[in-house]
Design a protein around this motif. Structure first.
Motif, mmCIF file in Angstrom:
data_model
loop_
_atom_site.group_PDB
_atom_site.id
_atom_site.type_symbol
_atom_site.label_atom_id
_atom_site.label_comp_id
_atom_site.label_asym_id
_atom_site.label_seq_id
_atom_site.Cartn_x
_atom_site.Cartn_y
_atom_site.Cartn_z
ATOM 1 N N CYS A 13 23.487 15.751 6.007
ATOM 2 C CA CYS A 13 22.150 15.553 5.436
ATOM 3 C C CYS A 13 22.094 16.033 3.988
ATOM 4 O O CYS A 13 21.539 15.356 3.120
ATOM 5 C CB CYS A 13 21.098 16.286 6.257
ATOM 6 S SG CYS A 13 20.682 15.494 7.801
ATOM 7 N N PHE A 44 20.902 6.501 3.486
ATOM 8 C CA PHE A 44 20.268 7.093 4.661
ATOM 9 C C PHE A 44 20.592 6.340 5.952
ATOM 10 O O PHE A 44 20.370 6.861 7.044
ATOM 11 C CB PHE A 44 18.759 7.227 4.443
ATOM 12 C CG PHE A 44 18.449 8.157 3.312
ATOM 13 C CD1 PHE A 44 18.558 9.529 3.482
ATOM 14 C CD2 PHE A 44 18.114 7.671 2.058
ATOM 15 C CE1 PHE A 44 18.315 10.400 2.438
ATOM 16 C CE2 PHE A 44 17.867 8.526 1.007
ATOM 17 C CZ PHE A 44 17.970 9.897 1.190
ATOM 18 N N LEU A 47 23.116 8.372 7.860
ATOM 19 C CA LEU A 47 22.506 9.439 8.667
ATOM 20 C C LEU A 47 21.810 8.900 9.908
ATOM 21 O O LEU A 47 21.895 9.504 10.977
ATOM 22 C CB LEU A 47 21.497 10.221 7.832
ATOM 23 C CG LEU A 47 22.085 11.286 6.940
ATOM 24 C CD1 LEU A 47 21.016 11.874 6.048
ATOM 25 C CD2 LEU A 47 22.739 12.365 7.764
ATOM 26 N N ALA A 48 21.113 7.794 9.759
ATOM 27 C CA ALA A 48 20.422 7.211 10.912
ATOM 28 C C ALA A 48 21.421 6.862 12.009
ATOM 29 O O ALA A 48 21.156 7.075 13.191
ATOM 30 C CB ALA A 48 19.626 5.980 10.497
ATOM 31 N N LYS A 53 17.651 9.189 13.577
ATOM 32 C CA LYS A 53 16.594 8.870 12.625
ATOM 33 C C LYS A 53 15.813 10.105 12.173
ATOM 34 O O LYS A 53 15.381 10.182 11.032
ATOM 35 C CB LYS A 53 15.681 7.811 13.216
ATOM 36 C CG LYS A 53 16.376 6.458 13.269
ATOM 37 C CD LYS A 53 15.620 5.434 14.045
ATOM 38 C CE LYS A 53 16.336 4.110 14.142
ATOM 39 N NZ LYS A 53 17.704 4.148 14.587
ATOM 40 N N ALA A 56 17.811 11.613 9.456
ATOM 41 C CA ALA A 56 17.768 10.740 8.282
ATOM 42 C C ALA A 56 16.434 10.910 7.543
ATOM 43 O O ALA A 56 16.412 10.998 6.313
ATOM 44 C CB ALA A 56 17.984 9.289 8.701
ATOM 45 N N SER A 59 16.390 14.262 5.697
ATOM 46 C CA SER A 59 17.193 14.184 4.480
ATOM 47 C C SER A 59 16.477 13.369 3.409
ATOM 48 O O SER A 59 16.507 13.711 2.223
ATOM 49 C CB SER A 59 18.562 13.573 4.791
ATOM 50 O OG SER A 59 19.370 13.578 3.649
ATOM 51 N N TYR A 60 15.830 12.296 3.818
ATOM 52 C CA TYR A 60 15.040 11.482 2.892
ATOM 53 C C TYR A 60 13.952 12.335 2.235
ATOM 54 O O TYR A 60 13.741 12.262 1.020
ATOM 55 C CB TYR A 60 14.433 10.278 3.622
ATOM 56 C CG TYR A 60 13.202 9.721 2.966
ATOM 57 C CD1 TYR A 60 13.291 8.997 1.784
ATOM 58 C CD2 TYR A 60 11.944 9.939 3.511
ATOM 59 C CE1 TYR A 60 12.156 8.500 1.171
ATOM 60 C CE2 TYR A 60 10.806 9.446 2.906
ATOM 61 C CZ TYR A 60 10.911 8.727 1.732
ATOM 62 O OH TYR A 60 9.785 8.248 1.127
ATOM 63 N N TYR A 85 13.009 5.153 2.526
ATOM 64 C CA TYR A 85 12.871 5.213 3.989
ATOM 65 C C TYR A 85 13.047 3.871 4.687
ATOM 66 O O TYR A 85 13.281 3.821 5.891
ATOM 67 C CB TYR A 85 11.517 5.823 4.398
ATOM 68 C CG TYR A 85 10.316 4.980 4.043
ATOM 69 C CD1 TYR A 85 9.906 3.942 4.871
ATOM 70 C CD2 TYR A 85 9.595 5.235 2.888
ATOM 71 C CE1 TYR A 85 8.812 3.163 4.539
ATOM 72 C CE2 TYR A 85 8.494 4.467 2.559
ATOM 73 C CZ TYR A 85 8.115 3.431 3.386
ATOM 74 O OH TYR A 85 7.038 2.666 3.057
ATOM 75 N N ILE A 88 15.993 3.259 7.076
ATOM 76 C CA ILE A 88 15.874 4.012 8.333
ATOM 77 C C ILE A 88 14.870 3.316 9.251
ATOM 78 O O ILE A 88 15.127 3.102 10.434
ATOM 79 C CB ILE A 88 15.400 5.459 8.069
ATOM 80 C CG1 ILE A 88 16.293 6.175 7.065
ATOM 81 C CG2 ILE A 88 15.323 6.245 9.376
ATOM 82 C CD1 ILE A 88 15.699 7.450 6.504
#
Length: 178
Positions: A13, A44, A47-48, A53, A56, A59-60, A85, A88
């Motif tokens: 992240c 992202f 990460l998702a 999610k 993610a 982190s977003y 976003y 994601i």
């Protein structure tokens, strides 16, 4: 959840948020105002897929704070309000498994956010509307139509990049954080 698993997710992240922020700094280069937020948001997706999610989105949000402090005005607005976003959220929308509804939701989201961004640029940042003569009254409609075509291509590209990621990098990243 083991601490190593959680530690790997936290580290990933942090790396993704930092990378997105560095990419957003490229927004100071001319003509990259719209491309840079779109590319930064793609990070992202990793990460998702790898952490989920929730991770993610966390982190977003961290990246939003950094981007808000450092990036160019219009680009930061595009990143925070949509491109950060959307990659994601795309997975959540597509989990509905009804193509027509998915596309209605995607385009509704895109258009509402873009009209909102445009309103902020005009009314908060003071961009004049009357500089383009007769074309000025059609500017919003033409830009929104072109934006919808670009968004359709962006959405398709995200899908293709996810497939490429799953084939080539997923197993390597998975080993790093698990």
């Amino acid at each position: 959840m083991s601490s190593l698993k959680r530690t790997g997710k936290v580290a990933l992240c942090g790396v993704i948020a930092a990378l997105a922020t560095v990419v957003m700094l490229l927004s100071y280069f001319p003509y990259l105002t719209y491309a840079v937020p779109a590319v930064a948001g793609l990070l992202f997706v990793i990460l998702a897929i790898e952490a989920g999610k929730k991770w993610a989105f966390a982190s977003y949000l961290a990246a939003c704070v950094l981007v808000f402090l450092m990036a160019e005005q219009e680009a930061k607005l595009m990143f925070i309000a949509f491109f950060g976003y959307y990659p994601i959220l795309k997975g959540l929308i597509e989990s509905l498994r009804k193509k027509a509804l998915e596309y209605v939701l995607k385009f509704l989201l895109f258009n509402v956010v873009m009209v909102g961004i445009y309103a902020v640029i005009v009314f908060v940042f003071g961009m004049p509307l009357n500089q383009m003569g007769d074309f000025g009254k059609w500017t919003v409609v033409v830009l929104l139509a072109m934006g919808n075509v670009a968004f359709l291509l962006y959405d398709f590209t995200i899908t293709q990049l996810i497939g490429l990621y799953m084939q080539s990098l997923h197993h390597r990243i998975r080993r790093l954080i698990h």
